[in-house]
Design a protein around this motif. Structure first.
Motif, PDB file in Angstrom:
ATOM      1  N   GLY A  97      -9.870  -7.657  -5.866  1.00 37.64           N
ATOM      2  CA  GLY A  97      -9.585  -8.977  -5.321  1.00 37.64           C
ATOM      3  C   GLY A  97      -8.332  -8.926  -4.959  1.00 37.64           C
ATOM      4  N   ASN A  98      -7.449  -8.270  -6.532  1.00 37.10           N
ATOM      5  CA  ASN A  98      -6.123  -7.638  -5.614  1.00 37.10           C
ATOM      6  C   ASN A  98      -5.530  -6.879  -4.903  1.00 37.10           C
ATOM      7  N   LEU A  99      -6.675  -6.079  -4.299  1.00 41.07           N
ATOM      8  CA  LEU A  99      -6.282  -4.860  -3.574  1.00 41.07           C
ATOM      9  C   LEU A  99      -6.328  -5.703  -2.265  1.00 41.07           C
ATOM     10  N   ASP A 101       9.456  -6.849  -9.577  1.00 41.42           N
ATOM     11  CA  ASP A 101       8.641  -7.000 -11.156  1.00 41.42           C
ATOM     12  C   ASP A 101       7.638  -8.042  -9.811  1.00 41.42           C
ATOM     13  N   ASN A 102       7.331  -8.189  -8.693  1.00 40.72           N
ATOM     14  CA  ASN A 102       6.116  -9.202  -8.210  1.00 40.72           C
ATOM     15  C   ASN A 102       4.653  -8.930  -9.255  1.00 40.72           C
ATOM     16  N   ALA A 103       4.409 -10.160  -9.314  1.00 41.06           N
ATOM     17  CA  ALA A 103       3.697  -9.978 -10.213  1.00 41.06           C
ATOM     18  C   ALA A 103       2.236  -9.616  -9.564  1.00 41.06           C
ATOM     19  N   ASN A 104       2.477 -10.246  -8.002  1.00 41.57           N
ATOM     20  CA  ASN A 104       1.327  -9.893  -7.298  1.00 41.57           C
ATOM     21  C   ASN A 104       0.907  -8.360  -7.219  1.00 41.57           C
ATOM     22  N   VAL A 105       2.423  -6.902  -6.666  1.00 46.47           N
ATOM     23  CA  VAL A 105       1.652  -6.338  -6.655  1.00 46.47           C
ATOM     24  C   VAL A 105       1.791  -5.168  -8.083  1.00 46.47           C
ATOM     25  N   THR A 106       2.367  -6.085  -9.244  1.00 43.25           N
ATOM     26  CA  THR A 106       1.433  -5.301 -11.109  1.00 43.25           C
ATOM     27  C   THR A 106       0.997  -5.224 -11.165  1.00 43.25           C
ATOM     28  N   ALA A 107      -0.015  -6.526 -10.783  1.00 44.63           N
ATOM     29  CA  ALA A 107      -1.213  -7.117 -11.009  1.00 44.63           C
ATOM     30  C   ALA A 107      -2.447  -5.810  -9.897  1.00 44.63           C
ATOM     31  N   PHE A 134       0.968   2.592  -2.128  1.00 41.83           N
ATOM     32  CA  PHE A 134       1.817   3.037  -3.501  1.00 41.83           C
ATOM     33  C   PHE A 134       1.941   4.791  -2.328  1.00 41.83           C
ATOM     34  N   THR A 135       3.363   5.356  -2.629  1.00 40.50           N
ATOM     35  CA  THR A 135       3.228   6.512  -1.964  1.00 40.50           C
ATOM     36  C   THR A 135       2.935   7.441  -3.221  1.00 40.50           C
ATOM     37  N   ASP A 136       2.717   7.595  -3.850  1.00 38.94           N
ATOM     38  CA  ASP A 136       2.276   8.361  -5.552  1.00 38.94           C
ATOM     39  C   ASP A 136       0.719   7.462  -6.610  1.00 38.94           C
ATOM     40  N   SER A 150       4.385  -5.853   6.887  1.00 38.70           N
ATOM     41  CA  SER A 150       5.850  -6.066   6.631  1.00 38.70           C
ATOM     42  C   SER A 150       6.921  -4.885   5.373  1.00 38.70           C
ATOM     43  N   ARG A 151       5.625  -3.888   4.744  1.00 41.70           N
ATOM     44  CA  ARG A 151       5.905  -3.167   4.075  1.00 41.70           C
ATOM     45  C   ARG A 151       5.429  -1.904   4.525  1.00 41.70           C
ATOM     46  N   ASN A 152       5.613  -0.054   4.357  1.00 45.66           N
ATOM     47  CA  ASN A 152       4.773   0.806   4.752  1.00 45.66           C
ATOM     48  C   ASN A 152       3.423   0.375   3.043  1.00 45.66           C
ATOM     49  N   PHE A 153       4.806   0.603   2.391  1.00 51.40           N
ATOM     50  CA  PHE A 153       4.378   0.525   1.094  1.00 51.40           C
ATOM     51  C   PHE A 153       5.010  -0.090  -0.576  1.00 51.40           C
ATOM     52  N   TYR A 154       4.590  -0.522  -1.341  1.00 54.50           N
ATOM     53  CA  TYR A 154       5.261  -1.034  -2.657  1.00 54.50           C
ATOM     54  C   TYR A 154       6.445  -0.482  -3.666  1.00 54.50           C
ATOM     55  N   PRO A 155       7.340  -0.876  -4.321  1.00 52.16           N
ATOM     56  CA  PRO A 155       7.715  -0.412  -4.843  1.00 52.16           C
ATOM     57  C   PRO A 155       6.745  -0.753  -6.460  1.00 52.16           C
ATOM     58  N   PHE A 156       7.032   0.657  -6.981  1.00 52.48           N
ATOM     59  CA  PHE A 156       6.316   0.900  -8.336  1.00 52.48           C
ATOM     60  C   PHE A 156       6.551  -0.208  -9.678  1.00 52.48           C
TER      61      PHE A 156
END
Length: 453
Positions: free
Chosen positions: A65-67, A100-106, A158-160, A429-435
């Motif tokens: 679901g998060n993905l 620290d976006n909660a969705n990306v972190t989850a 993510f890039t890695d 809106s982005r290519n990849f997320y920040p870690f």
């Protein structure tokens, strides 16, 4: 992976404690559910079977679901329909998306929780003498499938990615292409196990079934389909084609749900729970769609007006239909058969075999009876057959056929669908997320740099 794993291990053990307690019979003696140890959960035949049930629930109802929801916002499949800051930041995207976006972190955390549990099952099966070979093959293949699915999902966003988890050592990252190939290798191992030693009833008893006892989750075909998927993403065209051709296109495989393990898309998108946090975009977020495409009507209800014509950020939205809103217990496709035809089409196109690529595309476009009801019902393709034209057509069919499966962000990059642009409502809106910030704090020396966009 220092940040998620201590929490992952506690979460897995707490869930396993409850599952073990529930399956222990009618003994009313009061006991501490937290007393279940790792040896109990991962060192016995019963514990490993219970852990495998928990592994399926963890990925299907939480990680998956998060993905789908997180990348769905970034790829413009979905719109944020709630004013929570984390959703608005994700919807806005761009260089300003905070670490620290909660969705990306989850999204990041739940994939590693799944990987951690899969690793513990793999280690436990190999160390437990009471697990017979036919059960071991199923447990190992199931764990390899979910570990591979999680690594592949991380490579989408993510890039890695780190391939292993540890509470003792810093995370070791590899580039996303290497991660995707590692996921495909895990699936190769799983396929070999399943064909060499078909699992016994003890294993199939822990897989979801419908009311007449028919298995809902087809592990072997899912392994082959995901192997084709991740090999394609990694650029291994030979492996992608070979794996796709081994998938039974008449078979279906479903992530199953029930009340205590609910369909995550239904919970996030359906208005049955009040104001939903996510909304289906008009025309599935595509700038142009073909008239009469049955897949648009499968996912949206054009005859019903939504409570709001636009999302909080002004994107036109529709009332969701299909498997999105069917209820807590409605399953989600682990993959759809036509994905394999589109894998074949892309391989043929990239090899310069336009006629075979068009034939595979037409098998999807002219489909009238898809097992999941995703029948496009369109005329055969009559466009140009240069490489980019074929890739554009493949992208359109993937965007409609594979809607809300967490794949569009990867498809937009791989199939050259323009640059990321947070100001364009039809571009990612982005290519990849920040870690996640927590990961960088836990692994300051090994976490890769954040991508600019």
């Amino acid at each position: 992976m220092t940040f998620p794993i201590s929490g992952a291990r506690r979460t897995a053990l707490a869930a396993l404690a409850l599952l073990l307690a529930a399956s222990s019979g009618c003994d009313l003696t009061v006991s501490d559910p937290n007393a279940t140890t790792e040896d109990d959960a991962f060192g016995t035949r019963t514990g490993l079977l219970t852990a495998a049930v928990g592994l399926q629930r963890q990925y299907n109802s939480v990680a998956y679901g998060n993905l789908v929801l997180t990348t769905g916002i970034t790829s413009r499949e979905l719109a944020a329909d709630n004013t929570f800051a984390n959703l608005l930041d994700l919807d806005g995207g761009g260089a300003g998306l905070p670490a620290d976006n909660a969705n990306v972190t989850a999204y990041f955390r739940e994939m590693y929780q799944t990987i951690a549990t899969a690793d513990r099952i793999i280690d436990g099966v190999q160390a437990t003498a009471t697990v017979e070979p036919e059960l071991a093959s199923g447990l190992l293949a199931l764990s390899e499938f979910y570990k591979a699915a999680s690594i592949g999902a991380l490579a989408v966003g993510f890039t890695d990615a780190a391939l292993e988890t540890s509470v003792d050592a810093p995370a070791t990252y590899v580039g996303r292409v290497a991660a995707l190939q590692a996921a495909a290798d895990l699936l190769e191992s799983a396929e070999g196990r399943l064909t060499a030693a078909p699992p016994n009833d003890a294993f199939t008893d822990i897989l979801p079934k419908d009311n007449d006892g028919t298995l809902l989750f087809d592990l072997l075909n899912s392994v082959r389909a995901y192997r084709a998927r991740f090999a394609l993403f990694a650029g291994d065209l030979d492996e992608a084609l070979a794996a796709a051709m081994r998938v039974d296109l008449d078979a279906t495989s479903v992530f199953a749900y029930e009340g205590t393990n609910p369909n995550p898309l239904y919970r996030a998108i359906s208005p049955d729970f009040g104001q939903p946090s996510f909304a289906v975009r008009d025309d599935l977020g595509l700038a142009d769609v073909e008239g009469g495409d049955g897949r648009i009507d499968y996912f949206t209800d054009p005859d019903t007006d939504p409570a709001n014509d636009e999302s909080v950020n002004g994107f036109p939205i529709e009332v969701a239909t299909g498997f999105v809103v069917g209820g807590d217990a409605v399953g989600l496709p682990a993959y759809v058969p036509d994905e394999m035809r589109l894998v074949m089409a892309e391989v043929y196109a990239r090899r310069g075999n336009a006629s075979e690529a068009v034939a595979a595309i037409d098998a999807v476009r002219t489909d009238e009876a898809d097992p999941f009801g995703l029948a496009a019902g369109l005329d055969a393709y009559d466009g140009d057959t240069d490489l980019q034209s074929l890739l554009d057509e493949i992208y359109y069919n993937r965007a409609t056929e594979l809607y809300l499966q967490g794949l569009r962000l990867e498809d937009q990059r791989r199939l050259d669908q323009g640059a990321a642009d947070s100001s364009d409502p039809f571009a990612r809106s982005r290519n990849f997320y920040p870690f996640p910030r927590q990961e960088r704090l836990a692994n300051p020396g090994t976490t890769p740099p954040d991508p600019a966009l």
